[in-house]
Write a protein that holds these residues in place. Structure first.
Motif, PDB file in Angstrom:
ATOM      1  N   ARG A  73       0.848  -1.186   0.000  1.00 13.84           N
ATOM      2  CA  ARG A  73       0.000   0.000   0.000  1.00 13.84           C
ATOM      3  C   ARG A  73       0.888   1.242   0.000  1.00 13.84           C
ATOM      4  O   ARG A  73       2.024   1.203   0.491  1.00 13.84           O
ATOM      5  CB  ARG A  73      -0.929   0.037   1.203  1.00 13.84           C
ATOM      6  CG  ARG A  73      -0.276   0.069   2.561  1.00 13.84           C
ATOM      7  CD  ARG A  73      -1.204   0.700   3.602  1.00 13.84           C
ATOM      8  NE  ARG A  73      -1.395   2.118   3.321  1.00 13.84           N
ATOM      9  CZ  ARG A  73      -2.569   2.755   3.433  1.00 13.84           C
ATOM     10  NH1 ARG A  73      -3.637   2.113   3.845  1.00 13.84           N
ATOM     11  NH2 ARG A  73      -2.659   4.050   3.160  1.00 13.84           N
ATOM     12  N   PRO A  74       0.394   2.348  -0.547  1.00 19.11           N
ATOM     13  CA  PRO A  74       1.157   3.586  -0.456  1.00 19.11           C
ATOM     14  C   PRO A  74       1.370   3.982   0.999  1.00 19.11           C
ATOM     15  O   PRO A  74       0.491   3.798   1.840  1.00 19.11           O
ATOM     16  CB  PRO A  74       0.267   4.603  -1.172  1.00 19.11           C
ATOM     17  CG  PRO A  74      -0.600   3.793  -2.070  1.00 19.11           C
ATOM     18  CD  PRO A  74      -0.833   2.506  -1.342  1.00 19.11           C
ATOM     19  N   THR A  75       2.537   4.510   1.297  1.00 17.67           N
ATOM     20  CA  THR A  75       2.835   4.962   2.641  1.00 17.67           C
ATOM     21  C   THR A  75       1.868   6.073   3.048  1.00 17.67           C
ATOM     22  O   THR A  75       1.600   6.989   2.282  1.00 17.67           O
ATOM     23  CB  THR A  75       4.283   5.477   2.706  1.00 17.67           C
ATOM     24  OG1 THR A  75       5.164   4.412   2.354  1.00 17.67           O
ATOM     25  CG2 THR A  75       4.618   5.981   4.094  1.00 17.67           C
ATOM     26  N   GLY A  76       1.333   5.962   4.253  1.00 17.77           N
ATOM     27  CA  GLY A  76       0.390   6.966   4.739  1.00 17.77           C
ATOM     28  C   GLY A  76      -0.713   6.343   5.560  1.00 17.77           C
ATOM     29  O   GLY A  76      -0.791   5.117   5.705  1.00 17.77           O
ATOM     30  N   ASP A  77      -1.584   7.185   6.093  1.00 11.78           N
ATOM     31  CA  ASP A  77      -2.637   6.728   6.990  1.00 11.78           C
ATOM     32  C   ASP A  77      -4.013   6.683   6.338  1.00 11.78           C
ATOM     33  O   ASP A  77      -4.989   6.268   6.978  1.00 11.78           O
ATOM     34  CB  ASP A  77      -2.717   7.652   8.215  1.00 11.78           C
ATOM     35  CG  ASP A  77      -1.420   7.634   9.020  1.00 11.78           C
ATOM     36  OD1 ASP A  77      -0.776   6.574   9.068  1.00 11.78           O
ATOM     37  OD2 ASP A  77      -1.063   8.693   9.575  1.00 11.78           O
ATOM     38  N   GLU A  78      -4.120   7.112   5.100  1.00 14.11           N
ATOM     39  CA  GLU A  78      -5.427   7.169   4.434  1.00 14.11           C
ATOM     40  C   GLU A  78      -5.986   5.765   4.217  1.00 14.11           C
ATOM     41  O   GLU A  78      -5.256   4.837   3.860  1.00 14.11           O
ATOM     42  CB  GLU A  78      -5.293   7.875   3.090  1.00 14.11           C
ATOM     43  CG  GLU A  78      -6.576   8.020   2.315  1.00 14.11           C
ATOM     44  CD  GLU A  78      -6.357   8.652   0.957  1.00 14.11           C
ATOM     45  OE1 GLU A  78      -7.358   8.847   0.224  1.00 14.11           O
ATOM     46  OE2 GLU A  78      -5.184   8.940   0.610  1.00 14.11           O
ATOM     47  N   ARG A  79      -7.281   5.610   4.438  1.00 20.25           N
ATOM     48  CA  ARG A  79      -7.941   4.343   4.121  1.00 20.25           C
ATOM     49  C   ARG A  79      -8.121   4.262   2.604  1.00 20.25           C
ATOM     50  O   ARG A  79      -8.641   5.192   1.972  1.00 20.25           O
ATOM     51  CB  ARG A  79      -9.294   4.236   4.812  1.00 20.25           C
ATOM     52  CG  ARG A  79      -9.179   3.937   6.301  1.00 20.25           C
ATOM     53  CD  ARG A  79     -10.546   3.735   6.904  1.00 20.25           C
ATOM     54  NE  ARG A  79     -10.465   3.429   8.322  1.00 20.25           N
ATOM     55  CZ  ARG A  79     -10.430   2.201   8.829  1.00 20.25           C
ATOM     56  NH1 ARG A  79     -10.467   1.150   8.017  1.00 20.25           N
ATOM     57  NH2 ARG A  79     -10.366   2.007  10.127  1.00 20.25           N
ATOM     58  N   LEU A  80      -7.727   3.142   2.045  1.00 18.44           N
ATOM     59  CA  LEU A  80      -7.728   2.977   0.598  1.00 18.44           C
ATOM     60  C   LEU A  80      -8.542   1.753   0.193  1.00 18.44           C
ATOM     61  O   LEU A  80      -8.696   0.803   0.968  1.00 18.44           O
ATOM     62  CB  LEU A  80      -6.290   2.811   0.093  1.00 18.44           C
ATOM     63  CG  LEU A  80      -5.340   3.986   0.353  1.00 18.44           C
ATOM     64  CD1 LEU A  80      -3.925   3.601  -0.018  1.00 18.44           C
ATOM     65  CD2 LEU A  80      -5.793   5.210  -0.430  1.00 18.44           C
ATOM     66  N   PRO A  81      -9.069   1.741  -1.040  1.00 20.76           N
ATOM     67  CA  PRO A  81      -9.759   0.550  -1.540  1.00 20.76           C
ATOM     68  C   PRO A  81      -8.819  -0.659  -1.556  1.00 20.76           C
ATOM     69  O   PRO A  81      -7.599  -0.516  -1.707  1.00 20.76           O
ATOM     70  CB  PRO A  81     -10.176   0.945  -2.953  1.00 20.76           C
ATOM     71  CG  PRO A  81     -10.182   2.433  -2.956  1.00 20.76           C
ATOM     72  CD  PRO A  81      -9.093   2.844  -2.017  1.00 20.76           C
ATOM     73  N   LEU A  82      -9.411  -1.836  -1.425  1.00 20.19           N
ATOM     74  CA  LEU A  82      -8.662  -3.094  -1.392  1.00 20.19           C
ATOM     75  C   LEU A  82      -8.806  -3.834  -2.715  1.00 20.19           C
ATOM     76  O   LEU A  82      -9.917  -4.013  -3.215  1.00 20.19           O
ATOM     77  CB  LEU A  82      -9.185  -3.979  -0.260  1.00 20.19           C
ATOM     78  CG  LEU A  82      -8.694  -5.432  -0.231  1.00 20.19           C
ATOM     79  CD1 LEU A  82      -7.196  -5.491   0.035  1.00 20.19           C
ATOM     80  CD2 LEU A  82      -9.472  -6.238   0.812  1.00 20.19           C
ATOM     81  N   VAL A  83      -7.666  -4.275  -3.245  1.00 25.23           N
ATOM     82  CA  VAL A  83      -7.647  -5.138  -4.424  1.00 25.23           C
ATOM     83  C   VAL A  83      -6.980  -6.447  -4.014  1.00 25.23           C
ATOM     84  O   VAL A  83      -5.811  -6.455  -3.616  1.00 25.23           O
ATOM     85  CB  VAL A  83      -6.879  -4.497  -5.596  1.00 25.23           C
ATOM     86  CG1 VAL A  83      -6.852  -5.442  -6.795  1.00 25.23           C
ATOM     87  CG2 VAL A  83      -7.499  -3.153  -5.975  1.00 25.23           C
ATOM     88  N   VAL A  84      -7.712  -7.531  -4.088  1.00 23.82           N
ATOM     89  CA  VAL A  84      -7.171  -8.857  -3.758  1.00 23.82           C
ATOM     90  C   VAL A  84      -6.709  -9.520  -5.048  1.00 23.82           C
ATOM     91  O   VAL A  84      -7.503  -9.746  -5.972  1.00 23.82           O
ATOM     92  CB  VAL A  84      -8.215  -9.723  -3.044  1.00 23.82           C
ATOM     93  CG1 VAL A  84      -7.723 -11.158  -2.907  1.00 23.82           C
ATOM     94  CG2 VAL A  84      -8.518  -9.143  -1.668  1.00 23.82           C
ATOM     95  N   PHE A  85      -5.409  -9.822  -5.125  1.00 27.33           N
ATOM     96  CA  PHE A  85      -4.814 -10.433  -6.308  1.00 27.33           C
ATOM     97  C   PHE A  85      -4.735 -11.942  -6.129  1.00 27.33           C
ATOM     98  O   PHE A  85      -4.260 -12.434  -5.095  1.00 27.33           O
ATOM     99  CB  PHE A  85      -3.413  -9.878  -6.559  1.00 27.33           C
ATOM    100  CG  PHE A  85      -2.718 -10.519  -7.736  1.00 27.33           C
ATOM    101  CD1 PHE A  85      -3.051 -10.160  -9.034  1.00 27.33           C
ATOM    102  CD2 PHE A  85      -1.748 -11.490  -7.539  1.00 27.33           C
ATOM    103  CE1 PHE A  85      -2.424 -10.761 -10.112  1.00 27.33           C
ATOM    104  CE2 PHE A  85      -1.116 -12.100  -8.614  1.00 27.33           C
ATOM    105  CZ  PHE A  85      -1.459 -11.733  -9.912  1.00 27.33           C
ATOM    106  N   LEU A  86      -5.174 -12.684  -7.150  1.00 27.42           N
ATOM    107  CA  LEU A  86      -5.163 -14.150  -7.124  1.00 27.42           C
ATOM    108  C   LEU A  86      -4.224 -14.645  -8.217  1.00 27.42           C
ATOM    109  O   LEU A  86      -4.507 -14.499  -9.410  1.00 27.42           O
ATOM    110  CB  LEU A  86      -6.578 -14.693  -7.337  1.00 27.42           C
ATOM    111  CG  LEU A  86      -7.622 -14.158  -6.353  1.00 27.42           C
ATOM    112  CD1 LEU A  86      -8.998 -14.709  -6.689  1.00 27.42           C
ATOM    113  CD2 LEU A  86      -7.235 -14.500  -4.914  1.00 27.42           C
TER     114      LEU A  86
END
Length: 334
Positions: A73-86
């Motif tokens: 994830r990008p460095t930082g405290d912001e809540r970000l969308p989740l992408v699950v990679f398979l």
């Protein structure tokens, strides 16, 4: 230019096509990418977590196996969308280290990207087990959304090859008890990306030369074991083939889908993603499909075709993926 991914350590268990029929573009878009114009990397600092155990499962022989994930994830405290990679792996392996550069690019674009292990045939698993594992990973990540900085209301699946099949099957079977534990939350996925995944396994060679088609018609493969019918050729198990086909579960209520396939895929017929794409559209679902002109089955450099992965990590192809994710997951779009 991204580094070339590590070559697989297993012998290829399926035939490689010598010819591939031209793709049907009546409901899809041809994408002519420049393989020399590669995706960007390194512009955004990333934090990473590796080998996080998200579940422990019991295998048929009684052994216990820990299932793990890696997160970027990008460095930082912001809540970000989740992408699950398979990851892919012909249902014979699932190496969460795969596609690192592509995962880094997506993470740098503003997402938490978690690469997830799921059970495959050497574990004695079937497609039901793989989907249950993905749902368990989703439930774990949502439970620890604060720790990972995840916006739990914005979740997508992104799979390649066998992982694309599992992503599609997970996306269309939400709420079906045979594909999930009763304790796992439903309605978690808002978007699905299936890159050159299989679907109707008995038709996996339909676009190929006669020798490849005959192989699947008369011989059992690891796919038969993944369907829960080891040793059986596809013509003997039509019900099992249908049960593992994402198209069989198409409804208007499934999340939006993005499909991508190479026009010169020598391992999974391009019509496999079109099969699901057409079923989703017929059911009234939101589905988009791109065919990458001249592209093969991801990075198949191990077959003696160096550079074949470059169309898939091109700026144009990765722009389609990140654009789709932003449209479907960004807070302003919900």
């Amino acid at each position: 230019m991204p580094a070339t991914p590590a070559q697989p350590s297993f012998a290829l268990p399926v035939p490689v096509a010598t010819t591939v029929a031209p793709p049907d573009l009546t409901d899809s878009t041809l994408l002519d990418v420049d393989p020399d114009a590669q995706m960007s990397l390194g512009a955004v600092a990333l934090d990473s977590r590796s080998d996080v155990v998200y579940a422990t499962v019991e295998l048929p022989d009684g052994a216990r196996r820990e299932l793990r994930l890696d997160a970027l994830r990008p460095t930082g405290d912001e809540r970000l969308p989740l992408v699950v990679f398979l990851p892919g792996g012909a249902f014979l392996r699932c190496n969460k280290a795969m596609a690192l550069e592509a995962r880094r690019h997506v993470a740098e674009s503003g997402f938490v990207v978690a690469s997830v292990e799921y059970r495959v045939t050497p574990d004695g698993a079937t497609f039901h087990d793989s989907v249950r594992d993905v749902r368990a990973a989703l439930a774990y990540l949502r439970s620890y959304a604060d720790d990972f900085g995840i916006d739990a209301g914005a979740v997508a699946l992104w799979g390649e090859s066998a992982g694309g099949h599992v992503a599609a099957l997970t996306g269309v079977t939400d709420g079906l008890p045979e594909f999930s534990d009763a304790a796992v939350l439903q309605g978690q996925v808002r978007a699905v990306i299936d890159a050159y995944g299989s679907s109707e396994l008995s038709a996996i060679a339909d676009d190929f030369d006669e020798a490849a088609r005959l192989h699947y018609r008369h011989r059992a493969t690891q796919f038969s074991a993944y369907l829960g019918r080891p040793g059986a050729p596809f013509p003997e198990i039509p019900d099992a083939v249908r049960a593992a086909d994402p198209a069989a579960y198409a409804t208007a209520s499934v999340p939006p889908f993005l499909f991508l396939h190479g026009s010169e895929d020598m391992l999974v017929s391009p019509s496999q993603t079109q099969h699901v794409h057409q079923a989703l559209r017929a059911a009234g679902a939101d589905s988009t499909r791109y065919v990458l002109k001249g592209a093969n089955h991801g990075d198949v450099g191990f077959l003696g075709h160096p550079g074949t992965g470059l169309p898939w990590t091109s700026a144009a192809a990765m722009g389609v993926i990140t654009g789709f994710l932003h449209r479907r997951l960004d807070a302003t779009e919900r």
